[in-house]
Design an enzyme around this catalytic site. Sequence first.
Site, PDB file in Angstrom:
ATOM      1  N   ARG A  67      56.543 -29.952-109.447  1.00 49.21           N
ATOM      2  CA  ARG A  67      56.674 -31.369-109.787  1.00 49.21           C
ATOM      3  C   ARG A  67      57.921 -31.700-110.602  1.00 49.21           C
ATOM      4  O   ARG A  67      58.095 -32.842-111.017  1.00 49.21           O
ATOM      5  CB  ARG A  67      55.431 -31.825-110.550  1.00 49.21           C
ATOM      6  CG  ARG A  67      54.125 -31.651-109.790  1.00 49.21           C
ATOM      7  CD  ARG A  67      54.152 -32.295-108.431  1.00 49.21           C
ATOM      8  NE  ARG A  67      52.812 -32.377-107.823  1.00 49.21           N
ATOM      9  CZ  ARG A  67      52.599 -32.691-106.557  1.00 49.21           C
ATOM     10  NH1 ARG A  67      53.612 -32.919-105.739  1.00 49.21           N
ATOM     11  NH2 ARG A  67      51.366 -32.752-106.083  1.00 49.21           N
ATOM     12  N   ASN A 282      45.465 -33.921 -98.009  1.00 52.00           N
ATOM     13  CA  ASN A 282      46.113 -34.162 -96.715  1.00 52.00           C
ATOM     14  C   ASN A 282      46.684 -32.853 -96.200  1.00 52.00           C
ATOM     15  O   ASN A 282      47.430 -32.222 -96.932  1.00 52.00           O
ATOM     16  CB  ASN A 282      47.268 -35.155 -96.850  1.00 52.00           C
ATOM     17  CG  ASN A 282      46.794 -36.546 -97.201  1.00 52.00           C
ATOM     18  OD1 ASN A 282      45.671 -36.910 -96.906  1.00 52.00           O
ATOM     19  ND2 ASN A 282      47.655 -37.309 -97.844  1.00 52.00           N
ATOM     20  N   ASP A 309      49.030 -24.545-100.623  1.00 54.79           N
ATOM     21  CA  ASP A 309      49.381 -25.974-100.627  1.00 54.79           C
ATOM     22  C   ASP A 309      49.096 -26.574-102.009  1.00 54.79           C
ATOM     23  O   ASP A 309      48.585 -27.687-102.127  1.00 54.79           O
ATOM     24  CB  ASP A 309      48.641 -26.744 -99.524  1.00 54.79           C
ATOM     25  CG  ASP A 309      49.312 -28.075 -99.197  1.00 54.79           C
ATOM     26  OD1 ASP A 309      50.337 -28.412 -99.835  1.00 54.79           O
ATOM     27  OD2 ASP A 309      48.816 -28.788 -98.308  1.00 54.79           O
ATOM     28  N   HIS A 313      47.869 -32.804-109.658  1.00 54.79           N
ATOM     29  CA  HIS A 313      47.981 -34.220-110.033  1.00 54.79           C
ATOM     30  C   HIS A 313      47.280 -34.445-111.356  1.00 54.79           C
ATOM     31  O   HIS A 313      46.367 -33.695-111.714  1.00 54.79           O
ATOM     32  CB  HIS A 313      47.315 -35.116-108.980  1.00 54.79           C
ATOM     33  CG  HIS A 313      48.015 -35.122-107.657  1.00 54.79           C
ATOM     34  ND1 HIS A 313      49.291 -35.617-107.495  1.00 54.79           N
ATOM     35  CD2 HIS A 313      47.625 -34.689-106.441  1.00 54.79           C
ATOM     36  CE1 HIS A 313      49.644 -35.488-106.225  1.00 54.79           C
ATOM     37  NE2 HIS A 313      48.660 -34.920-105.561  1.00 54.79           N
TER      38      HIS A 313
HETATM   39 ZN   LIG Z   1      52.029 -30.490 -95.753  1.00 51.93          ZN
END
Ligand SMILES: [Zn+2]
Length: 439
Positions: A67, A282, A309, A313
Amino acid sequence: MRDLLLRGVRLIDPFQGLDLPSCDLLLSGGTVVKVAPQIGAERGVVVIRKEGSVVVPAFLDLHCHLREPGQPWKERVANATAAAAAGGFGAICAMANLHPAVDTVPRLRQVLSKNRSLGRIPILQFAACTAGLQGQDPVELDELLRAGAVGLSDDGRNAMSGELLATMLARLDPHGVPLGVHPEDERVLAMANEWASGDPAAWMTRPPQAEETAVEDALEAARRTGSGNLHLQHLTTARSAELVRQAKAEGMPVTAEVTPHHLALDSFLDAPEPGALALTCNPPLRTRADRQALWEALLDGTIDAIASDHAPHEAATDPGQPTAAGFSGVQAALSVVLTLPGAMANLPRVVAALTTGPRAALRRSSAGVPGHGVVEGMAAHLTWIDPLARWTPDGDSWLSGGANTPFWHQELPGQVLATFSRGRTVFLNHVLDGSLEVD
Ligand SMILES: [Zn+2]
């Protein structure tokens, strides 16, 4: 690093095709000094025996979202890499969808230098395929690769036309580095969105057809150009796995990854605790049949790698609202996979999907990537795990900057006891002898 003698460990090393039920392992000065059925302990050596524990090469994560720069409040590089080390990873790959995206050489250099100074373990950086991940203007790929990118990916987006994807695959092919595709067809997503008229249920707005169309198109582009560097990211459906199986049967050198959460959780109905219902990712979680097919595809080698992945957050400001999509996944990756029935019986395959599998997906880039077998005389780049010991992701154990995991407060199998990366001790579990120290 103090000298350390691990007694009676199982050694699983996919690099050497080894699975030794019990051996002793002596580490000294950051090097694997000896691997033998029994090693005598010299004075000053810390000797530890943990029944049922296993030594494996340190894991490599193909797919993390850091991030910094852009959203440091979500997670700092130091936290992400501490969490990765605690998850058994000796190195991670970072995606290009930072703010700004890693799509030029100056931006890449800036990120590489930040990663080097702040990362507890090596961070291998992907560059974008197109400027701003917009799918229009190709990046200067020769310069980016020369400057140190390990591959290209617009992950998070899939806005390139089939034509442009084919062009990029062909241009990248001589370099022998991967082009990662986030397989969700954005035209299908747009249609589904319109049809669902803003319904927040992710399975409606991100249907499996969006993925399967994108997988078909990407495979077609690779087939047309004869290029050997297509890597399909985070597959989620049975049909996607079958398409990759067919492509491999044709002899196509495509590689693919799956996430722990897509293997372990069925859509939202299967969330382990009520709070987790507010979390989305996602591509979305799918059906039980899908995840069983993904697991079979991982076991038979159709899917090469497990990739987290990792997408940390901050908590939602309004507790009733879902947070941004994605899970903080790198620390619990192994543990989540070990919740699957049959995972322990297939431990060597699981370890391969976290070590040699991801290296193979990096193609020629893997030459510069830290990672090798557990070999006498080589730097300790290894992970020591207790697959049956249990732990709980909570405020005490969790090192990631984001607590957005559906496994929060859920007891999981698979404790990482220690991680060594390039000869350095990068993680030590507090359950160990206090005489050891992190480097
Ligand atoms: Zn992706």
